[in-house]
Design a protein around this motif. Structure first.
Motif, PDB file in Angstrom:
ATOM      1  N   LEU A 157      16.480  -5.156 -19.163  1.00 53.36           N
ATOM      2  CA  LEU A 157      15.303  -5.191 -19.166  1.00 53.36           C
ATOM      3  C   LEU A 157      14.624  -5.715 -17.823  1.00 53.36           C
ATOM      4  N   ILE A 158      15.162  -6.928 -17.433  1.00 55.36           N
ATOM      5  CA  ILE A 158      14.724  -7.591 -16.307  1.00 55.36           C
ATOM      6  C   ILE A 158      15.026  -6.698 -15.050  1.00 55.36           C
ATOM      7  N   PHE A 159      16.387  -6.141 -14.863  1.00 58.49           N
ATOM      8  CA  PHE A 159      16.537  -5.096 -13.875  1.00 58.49           C
ATOM      9  C   PHE A 159      15.717  -3.913 -14.155  1.00 58.49           C
ATOM     10  N   GLY A 160      15.395  -3.448 -15.266  1.00 64.96           N
ATOM     11  CA  GLY A 160      14.778  -2.283 -15.147  1.00 64.96           C
ATOM     12  C   GLY A 160      13.111  -2.596 -14.814  1.00 64.96           C
ATOM     13  N   LEU A 161      12.790  -3.621 -14.859  1.00 64.26           N
ATOM     14  CA  LEU A 161      11.416  -4.093 -14.506  1.00 64.26           C
ATOM     15  C   LEU A 161      11.175  -4.296 -13.056  1.00 64.26           C
ATOM     16  N   TRP A 162      12.434  -4.814 -12.796  1.00 62.35           N
ATOM     17  CA  TRP A 162      12.612  -4.967 -11.230  1.00 62.35           C
ATOM     18  C   TRP A 162      12.570  -3.906 -10.454  1.00 62.35           C
ATOM     19  N   ILE A 163      13.207  -2.874 -10.864  1.00 58.47           N
ATOM     20  CA  ILE A 163      13.615  -1.497 -10.009  1.00 58.47           C
ATOM     21  C   ILE A 163      12.082  -0.900 -10.407  1.00 58.47           C
ATOM     22  N   TYR A 164      11.401  -0.742 -11.722  1.00 58.07           N
ATOM     23  CA  TYR A 164      10.259  -0.221 -11.844  1.00 58.07           C
ATOM     24  C   TYR A 164       9.126  -0.873 -10.721  1.00 58.07           C
ATOM     25  N   TYR A 165       9.040  -2.065 -10.760  1.00 64.98           N
ATOM     26  CA  TYR A 165       7.957  -2.754  -9.663  1.00 64.98           C
ATOM     27  C   TYR A 165       8.280  -2.318  -8.411  1.00 64.98           C
ATOM     28  N   ASP A 166       9.762  -2.402  -7.775  1.00 72.32           N
ATOM     29  CA  ASP A 166      10.234  -2.157  -6.560  1.00 72.32           C
ATOM     30  C   ASP A 166       9.841  -0.908  -6.112  1.00 72.32           C
ATOM     31  N   VAL A 167       9.883   0.151  -6.990  1.00 70.11           N
ATOM     32  CA  VAL A 167       9.675   1.424  -6.524  1.00 70.11           C
ATOM     33  C   VAL A 167       7.993   1.618  -6.607  1.00 70.11           C
ATOM     34  N   ARG A 168       7.317   1.006  -7.580  1.00 66.60           N
ATOM     35  CA  ARG A 168       6.054   1.030  -7.470  1.00 66.60           C
ATOM     36  C   ARG A 168       5.251   0.457  -6.222  1.00 66.60           C
ATOM     37  N   ASP A 169       5.850  -0.573  -5.763  1.00 64.36           N
ATOM     38  CA  ASP A 169       5.395  -1.282  -4.758  1.00 64.36           C
ATOM     39  C   ASP A 169       5.728  -0.495  -3.583  1.00 64.36           C
ATOM     40  N   ARG A 170       7.031   0.266  -3.371  1.00 64.34           N
ATOM     41  CA  ARG A 170       7.387   0.983  -2.163  1.00 64.34           C
ATOM     42  C   ARG A 170       6.309   2.060  -2.143  1.00 64.34           C
ATOM     43  N   LYS A 171       5.761   2.682  -3.022  1.00 62.51           N
ATOM     44  CA  LYS A 171       4.594   3.708  -3.166  1.00 62.51           C
ATOM     45  C   LYS A 171       3.483   3.191  -2.493  1.00 62.51           C
ATOM     46  N   LEU A 172       3.056   2.147  -3.150  1.00 61.22           N
ATOM     47  CA  LEU A 172       1.941   1.453  -2.670  1.00 61.22           C
ATOM     48  C   LEU A 172       1.754   1.322  -1.120  1.00 61.22           C
ATOM     49  N   ILE A 173       2.892   0.457  -0.622  1.00 65.07           N
ATOM     50  CA  ILE A 173       3.058   0.183   0.640  1.00 65.07           C
ATOM     51  C   ILE A 173       2.895   1.590   1.503  1.00 65.07           C
ATOM     52  N   ASP A 174       3.806   2.634   0.985  1.00 67.19           N
ATOM     53  CA  ASP A 174       3.507   3.799   1.756  1.00 67.19           C
ATOM     54  C   ASP A 174       2.344   4.418   1.907  1.00 67.19           C
ATOM     55  N   ALA A 175       1.461   4.347   0.673  1.00 67.70           N
ATOM     56  CA  ALA A 175       0.113   4.843   0.816  1.00 67.70           C
ATOM     57  C   ALA A 175      -0.852   4.090   1.615  1.00 67.70           C
ATOM     58  N   LYS A 176      -0.563   2.743   1.864  1.00 63.99           N
ATOM     59  CA  LYS A 176      -1.180   1.895   2.803  1.00 63.99           C
ATOM     60  C   LYS A 176      -0.745   2.307   4.199  1.00 63.99           C
ATOM     61  N   ARG A 177       0.320   2.518   4.148  1.00 67.09           N
ATOM     62  CA  ARG A 177       0.720   2.546   5.787  1.00 67.09           C
ATOM     63  C   ARG A 177       0.034   4.290   6.163  1.00 67.09           C
ATOM     64  N   ARG A 178      -0.068   4.970   5.219  1.00 63.46           N
ATOM     65  CA  ARG A 178      -0.697   6.215   5.790  1.00 63.46           C
ATOM     66  C   ARG A 178      -2.177   6.074   5.830  1.00 63.46           C
ATOM     67  N   ARG A 179      -2.672   5.230   6.858  1.00 63.26           N
ATOM     68  CA  ARG A 179      -4.167   5.158   7.051  1.00 63.26           C
ATOM     69  C   ARG A 179      -4.498   5.193   8.739  1.00 63.26           C
ATOM     70  N   VAL A 180      -5.559   5.757   8.807  1.00 63.79           N
ATOM     71  CA  VAL A 180      -6.092   5.621  10.013  1.00 63.79           C
ATOM     72  C   VAL A 180      -6.883   4.427  10.517  1.00 63.79           C
ATOM     73  N   VAL A 181      -6.525   4.075  11.765  1.00 67.15           N
ATOM     74  CA  VAL A 181      -7.214   3.008  12.252  1.00 67.15           C
ATOM     75  C   VAL A 181      -8.472   3.376  12.936  1.00 67.15           C
ATOM     76  N   PHE A 182      -9.634   2.663  12.881  1.00 71.85           N
ATOM     77  CA  PHE A 182     -10.906   2.701  13.628  1.00 71.85           C
ATOM     78  C   PHE A 182     -11.253   1.406  14.308  1.00 71.85           C
ATOM     79  N   HIS A 183     -11.763   1.517  15.459  1.00 69.52           N
ATOM     80  CA  HIS A 183     -12.127   0.333  16.135  1.00 69.52           C
ATOM     81  C   HIS A 183     -13.711   0.550  16.604  1.00 69.52           C
TER      82      HIS A 183
END
Ligand SMILES: [Zn+2]
Length: 77
Positions: free
Chosen positions: A20-46
């Protein structure tokens, strides 16, 4: 006989807890990676008015500055 059943039960309990712990760990790991990827694909404004750097989701060409509301076009590198 009772002690054997008890330890088998404890073993099953421990293994399922670990799974159960490993399952949750992998689940949150994959979810976080997707979130980080979505955040990375942003454009910067100045902001040319108040010098603030900010970002917006990818695909945005013009975005209003969150500080002074000045409309800036995206930064190109
Ligand atoms: Zn600004």
């Amino acid at each position: 006989m009772l002690t054997v059943n008890l330890s088998v039960g404890a073993l099953i309990y421990t293994v399922s807890a670990i799974v159960l712990i490993f399952g949750l760990w992998i689940y949150y790991d994959v979810r976080d990676r997707k979130l980080i990827d979505a955040k990375r694909r942003r454009v910067v404004f100045h902001c040319i008015r108040c010098d603030k750097l900010y970002s917006a989701p990818e695909g945005t060409e013009v975005c209003r500055c969150p500080r002074c509301r000045f409309e800036n076009s995206r930064l190109r590198f």
